[in-house]
Design a protein around this motif. Structure first.
Motif, PDB file in Angstrom:
ATOM      1  N   LEU A  59       0.848  -1.188   0.000  1.00  0.00           N
ATOM      2  CA  LEU A  59       0.000   0.000   0.000  1.00  0.00           C
ATOM      3  C   LEU A  59       0.887   1.242   0.000  1.00  0.00           C
ATOM      4  CD1 LEU A  59      -2.648  -0.951   2.719  1.00  0.00           C
ATOM      5  CD2 LEU A  59      -2.603  -1.542   0.294  1.00  0.00           C
ATOM      6  N   SER A  60       0.438   2.243  -0.721  1.00  0.00           N
ATOM      7  CA  SER A  60       1.132   3.524  -0.739  1.00  0.00           C
ATOM      8  C   SER A  60       0.158   4.627  -0.365  1.00  0.00           C
ATOM      9  CB  SER A  60       1.711   3.802  -2.127  1.00  0.00           C
ATOM     10  OG  SER A  60       2.732   2.888  -2.431  1.00  0.00           O
ATOM     11  N   CYS A  61       0.697   5.666   0.210  1.00  0.00           N
ATOM     12  CA  CYS A  61      -0.107   6.830   0.599  1.00  0.00           C
ATOM     13  C   CYS A  61       0.682   8.065   0.199  1.00  0.00           C
ATOM     14  CB  CYS A  61      -0.359   6.799   2.100  1.00  0.00           C
ATOM     15  SG  CYS A  61      -1.196   8.244   2.764  1.00  0.00           S
ATOM     16  N   VAL A  62       0.086   8.856  -0.666  1.00  0.00           N
ATOM     17  CA  VAL A  62       0.733  10.077  -1.124  1.00  0.00           C
ATOM     18  C   VAL A  62       0.070  11.265  -0.453  1.00  0.00           C
ATOM     19  CG1 VAL A  62       1.295  11.520  -3.103  1.00  0.00           C
ATOM     20  CG2 VAL A  62       1.298   9.033  -3.329  1.00  0.00           C
ATOM     21  N   ALA A  63       0.895  12.145   0.091  1.00  0.00           N
ATOM     22  CA  ALA A  63       0.391  13.316   0.801  1.00  0.00           C
ATOM     23  C   ALA A  63       0.632  14.578   0.001  1.00  0.00           C
ATOM     24  CB  ALA A  63       1.075  13.428   2.157  1.00  0.00           C
ATOM     25  N   SER A  64      -0.261  15.516   0.148  1.00  0.00           N
ATOM     26  CA  SER A  64      -0.080  16.826  -0.481  1.00  0.00           C
ATOM     27  C   SER A  64      -0.702  17.888   0.417  1.00  0.00           C
ATOM     28  CB  SER A  64      -0.731  16.863  -1.860  1.00  0.00           C
ATOM     29  OG  SER A  64      -2.123  16.640  -1.768  1.00  0.00           O
ATOM     30  N   GLY A  65      -0.271  19.103   0.243  1.00  0.00           N
ATOM     31  CA  GLY A  65      -0.928  20.206   0.929  1.00  0.00           C
ATOM     32  C   GLY A  65      -0.107  20.935   1.962  1.00  0.00           C
ATOM     33  N   ARG A  66       0.806  20.278   2.599  1.00  0.00           N
ATOM     34  CA  ARG A  66       1.670  20.970   3.561  1.00  0.00           C
ATOM     35  C   ARG A  66       2.921  20.147   3.733  1.00  0.00           C
ATOM     36  NH1 ARG A  66       0.402  21.338   9.735  1.00  0.00           N
ATOM     37  NH2 ARG A  66       2.672  21.179   9.783  1.00  0.00           N
ATOM     38  N   THR A  67       3.744  20.537   4.675  1.00  0.00           N
ATOM     39  CA  THR A  67       5.035  19.889   4.851  1.00  0.00           C
ATOM     40  C   THR A  67       4.863  18.484   5.417  1.00  0.00           C
ATOM     41  OG1 THR A  67       6.027  22.034   5.255  1.00  0.00           O
ATOM     42  CG2 THR A  67       7.323  20.101   5.844  1.00  0.00           C
ATOM     43  N   PHE A  68       4.910  17.526   4.529  1.00  0.00           N
ATOM     44  CA  PHE A  68       4.734  16.129   4.897  1.00  0.00           C
ATOM     45  C   PHE A  68       5.822  15.680   5.863  1.00  0.00           C
ATOM     46  CE2 PHE A  68       3.840  11.697   4.293  1.00  0.00           C
ATOM     47  CZ  PHE A  68       5.055  11.051   4.126  1.00  0.00           C
ATOM     48  N   SER A  69       7.023  16.183   5.665  1.00  0.00           N
ATOM     49  CA  SER A  69       8.159  15.679   6.430  1.00  0.00           C
ATOM     50  C   SER A  69       8.065  15.977   7.917  1.00  0.00           C
ATOM     51  CB  SER A  69       9.469  16.243   5.873  1.00  0.00           C
ATOM     52  OG  SER A  69       9.455  17.662   5.937  1.00  0.00           O
ATOM     53  N   SER A  70       7.165  16.876   8.320  1.00  0.00           N
ATOM     54  CA  SER A  70       7.016  17.179   9.744  1.00  0.00           C
ATOM     55  C   SER A  70       5.801  16.487  10.361  1.00  0.00           C
ATOM     56  CB  SER A  70       6.919  18.690   9.971  1.00  0.00           C
ATOM     57  OG  SER A  70       5.776  19.212   9.327  1.00  0.00           O
ATOM     58  N   CYS A  71       5.254  15.501   9.646  1.00  0.00           N
ATOM     59  CA  CYS A  71       4.109  14.742  10.146  1.00  0.00           C
ATOM     60  C   CYS A  71       4.508  13.307  10.423  1.00  0.00           C
ATOM     61  CB  CYS A  71       2.975  14.737   9.114  1.00  0.00           C
ATOM     62  SG  CYS A  71       2.342  16.353   8.644  1.00  0.00           S
ATOM     63  N   ALA A  72       4.158  12.808  11.600  1.00  0.00           N
ATOM     64  CA  ALA A  72       4.247  11.372  11.819  1.00  0.00           C
ATOM     65  C   ALA A  72       3.126  10.727  11.005  1.00  0.00           C
ATOM     66  CB  ALA A  72       4.078  11.049  13.304  1.00  0.00           C
ATOM     67  N   MET A  73       3.366   9.551  10.491  1.00  0.00           N
ATOM     68  CA  MET A  73       2.391   8.883   9.638  1.00  0.00           C
ATOM     69  C   MET A  73       2.010   7.542  10.237  1.00  0.00           C
ATOM     70  SD  MET A  73       1.906  11.027   7.249  1.00  0.00           S
ATOM     71  CE  MET A  73       0.913  10.002   6.158  1.00  0.00           C
ATOM     72  N   GLY A  74       0.738   7.217  10.137  1.00  0.00           N
ATOM     73  CA  GLY A  74       0.263   5.953  10.668  1.00  0.00           C
ATOM     74  C   GLY A  74      -0.605   5.222   9.663  1.00  0.00           C
ATOM     75  N   TRP A  75      -0.682   3.934   9.829  1.00  0.00           N
ATOM     76  CA  TRP A  75      -1.604   3.083   9.078  1.00  0.00           C
ATOM     77  C   TRP A  75      -2.572   2.459  10.081  1.00  0.00           C
ATOM     78  CZ3 TRP A  75      -2.164   2.774   3.915  1.00  0.00           C
ATOM     79  CH2 TRP A  75      -1.110   3.209   3.111  1.00  0.00           C
ATOM     80  N   PHE A  76      -3.836   2.535   9.745  1.00  0.00           N
ATOM     81  CA  PHE A  76      -4.889   1.929  10.554  1.00  0.00           C
ATOM     82  C   PHE A  76      -5.691   0.984   9.675  1.00  0.00           C
ATOM     83  CE2 PHE A  76      -4.977   4.455  14.520  1.00  0.00           C
ATOM     84  CZ  PHE A  76      -4.070   5.450  14.185  1.00  0.00           C
ATOM     85  N   ARG A  77      -6.414   0.087  10.308  1.00  0.00           N
ATOM     86  CA  ARG A  77      -7.300  -0.790   9.540  1.00  0.00           C
ATOM     87  C   ARG A  77      -8.585  -1.022  10.317  1.00  0.00           C
ATOM     88  NH1 ARG A  77      -3.968  -6.558   9.779  1.00  0.00           N
ATOM     89  NH2 ARG A  77      -4.407  -7.061  11.985  1.00  0.00           N
ATOM     90  N   GLN A  78      -9.621  -1.285   9.566  1.00  0.00           N
ATOM     91  CA  GLN A  78     -10.901  -1.585  10.190  1.00  0.00           C
ATOM     92  C   GLN A  78     -11.567  -2.724   9.438  1.00  0.00           C
ATOM     93  OE1 GLN A  78     -13.646   1.723  10.579  1.00  0.00           O
ATOM     94  NE2 GLN A  78     -14.687   0.710  12.285  1.00  0.00           N
ATOM     95  N   ALA A  79     -11.760  -3.810  10.148  1.00  0.00           N
ATOM     96  CA  ALA A  79     -12.452  -4.968   9.592  1.00  0.00           C
ATOM     97  C   ALA A  79     -13.948  -4.839   9.896  1.00  0.00           C
ATOM     98  CB  ALA A  79     -11.894  -6.244  10.193  1.00  0.00           C
ATOM     99  N   PRO A  80     -14.778  -5.499   9.117  1.00  0.00           N
ATOM    100  CA  PRO A  80     -16.230  -5.414   9.349  1.00  0.00           C
ATOM    101  C   PRO A  80     -16.599  -5.811  10.771  1.00  0.00           C
ATOM    102  CG  PRO A  80     -15.791  -6.460   7.249  1.00  0.00           C
ATOM    103  CD  PRO A  80     -14.471  -6.305   7.925  1.00  0.00           C
ATOM    104  N   GLY A  81     -17.365  -4.961  11.428  1.00  0.00           N
ATOM    105  CA  GLY A  81     -17.822  -5.250  12.775  1.00  0.00           C
ATOM    106  C   GLY A  81     -16.801  -5.049  13.863  1.00  0.00           C
ATOM    107  N   LYS A  82     -15.642  -4.512  13.492  1.00  0.00           N
ATOM    108  CA  LYS A  82     -14.581  -4.309  14.487  1.00  0.00           C
ATOM    109  C   LYS A  82     -14.183  -2.847  14.567  1.00  0.00           C
ATOM    110  CE  LYS A  82     -12.572  -8.931  14.232  1.00  0.00           C
ATOM    111  NZ  LYS A  82     -11.302  -9.707  14.099  1.00  0.00           N
TER     112      LYS A  82
END
Length: 128
Positions: free
Chosen positions: A20-43
């Protein structure tokens, strides 16, 4: 404002890989911590992993350690999630998120409320 767009989801097989890839735009990406989350059905949505804005600190959900790898490329405003040895229980909608008010360059928030911006999510389905 930060806009996040994920790509790379789809159908995978147990034991296989997806990236998976996530591309950011709009402000200084390098000063943001980045996370991945997931949500399964019913959870509840759960933290899969995250990387500090320095790139020097990475955390993973226990159940994905050794299988998933997070990386970031600040020059390309991109964060990636390499998923290997997939399991059916990895099936979920995966979202990337940016925490851009973290003052510590090595800090990785693990709670959803710490993240200011979210992508739309991408479906990952793992067949057995």
């Amino acid at each position: 404002q930060v806009q996040l767009v994920e790509s790379g989801g789809g159908l995978g097989q147990a034991g296989g890989s997806l990236r998976l890839s996530c591309v950011a735009s709009g402000r200084t990406f390098s000063s943001c911590a980045m996370g991945w989350f997931r949500q399964a059905p019913g959870k509840e949505r759960e933290f899969v992993g995250g990387i500090s804005w320095s790139g020097g600190r990475i955390y993973y959900l226990e159940s994905v350690k050794g299988r998933f790898t997070i990386s970031r490329d600040n020059a390309r405003n991109t964060v990636s999630l390499q998923m290997n040895s997939l399991k059916p229980e990895d099936t979920a909608v995966y979202s990337c998120a940016a925490a851009c008010t973290v003052g510590n360059m090595h800090y990785v928030p693990r709670f959803r409320d710490a993240y200011n911006y979210w992508g739309q999510g991408t479906q990952v389905t793992v067949s057995s």
